[in-house]
Design a protein around this motif. Structure first.
Motif, short mmCIF file in Angstrom:
data_model
loop_
_atom_site.label_atom_id
_atom_site.label_comp_id
_atom_site.label_asym_id
_atom_site.label_seq_id
_atom_site.Cartn_x
_atom_site.Cartn_y
_atom_site.Cartn_z
N ILE A 135 0.84 -1.20 0.00
CA ILE A 135 0.00 0.00 0.00
C ILE A 135 0.87 1.25 0.00
O ILE A 135 0.65 2.19 -0.78
CB ILE A 135 -0.95 0.00 1.21
CG1 ILE A 135 -2.03 -1.05 1.03
CG2 ILE A 135 -1.59 1.37 1.39
CD1 ILE A 135 -2.92 -1.23 2.24
N GLY A 136 1.89 1.29 0.85
CA GLY A 136 2.74 2.47 0.94
C GLY A 136 3.55 2.70 -0.32
O GLY A 136 3.62 3.82 -0.84
N ALA A 137 4.18 1.65 -0.84
CA ALA A 137 5.01 1.80 -2.03
C ALA A 137 4.18 2.18 -3.24
O ALA A 137 4.56 3.08 -4.00
CB ALA A 137 5.77 0.49 -2.29
N SER A 138 3.04 1.54 -3.42
CA SER A 138 2.22 1.89 -4.58
C SER A 138 1.61 3.28 -4.41
O SER A 138 1.49 4.03 -5.39
CB SER A 138 1.13 0.84 -4.81
OG SER A 138 0.29 0.74 -3.68
N GLY A 139 1.26 3.66 -3.19
CA GLY A 139 0.71 5.00 -2.96
C GLY A 139 1.72 6.09 -3.27
O GLY A 139 1.40 7.08 -3.92
N VAL A 140 2.95 5.89 -2.82
CA VAL A 140 4.00 6.89 -3.08
C VAL A 140 4.28 6.99 -4.58
O VAL A 140 4.36 8.09 -5.14
CB VAL A 140 5.29 6.55 -2.29
CG1 VAL A 140 6.47 7.35 -2.80
CG2 VAL A 140 5.07 6.79 -0.81
#
Length: 164
Positions: A135-140
């Motif tokens: 979630i964090g990597a794709s969001g960034v």
């Protein structure tokens, strides 16, 4: 065999629905359109437009990051293969009860053994950490790309076409 046909039909419909909206890499990685947004309103409008326009590309990025996350977490990969393979093998080779000496082993016993071994192994593989990393990597990546890339000329005409 019927399950294989259903899977291929589902993949075809997914490809037609989602992957048909893939934009070419030249357009997705157009460095000449990268600029810093002037204010938060411009960043929000860019994110809104680009997430709709490049939705297929962003889904592909999330899928690739998910594959990367599973392949780099060996224990998660092994535990997923163990659980999925166990379900498949139990359903295929042990639909009826099996007699070993005085003991009768049913599908229920096999599933219990699979859960007793597989669930703790899956828990130790930290699937929640992997999920939140995804979630964090794709969001960034997605929000960074969507906010920095200026919408193309076609975005100006999209508003006019909606009004007509």
């Amino acid at each position: 065999m019927e399950a294989l046909l259903r899977v291929t039909d589902a993949l075809k419909s997914f490809r037609e629905a989602r992957l048909s909206g893939l934009r070419p890499p030249q357009e997705f990685f157009d460095v000449s359109r990268i600029s810093r947004p002037a204010d938060m309103n411009q960043a929000t409008s860019r994110i809104s437009y680009n997430t709709r326009y490049f939705s297929g590309n962003y889904l592909l990025i999330i899928a690739l990051l998910g594959v990367y996350a599973v392949l780099t977490n060996w224990l998660l990969l092994i535990s997923l293969l163990f659980l999925v393979g166990g379900f498949t093998l139990i359903n295929r080779f042990a639909p009826d009860a099996t007699q070993f000496g005085e003991h009768t082993i049913t599908q229920k016993h096999l599933y219990t053994g699979l859960f007793v071994i597989g669930i703790p192994m899956f828990w130790l593989a930290s699937p929640f950490g992997t999920f939140f990393w995804l979630i964090g990597a794709s969001g960034v990546l997605i929000l960074g790309h969507a906010s920095l890339l200026e919408p193309g000329v076609e975005s100006d005409y999209a508003n006019i076409q909606d009004q007509v």
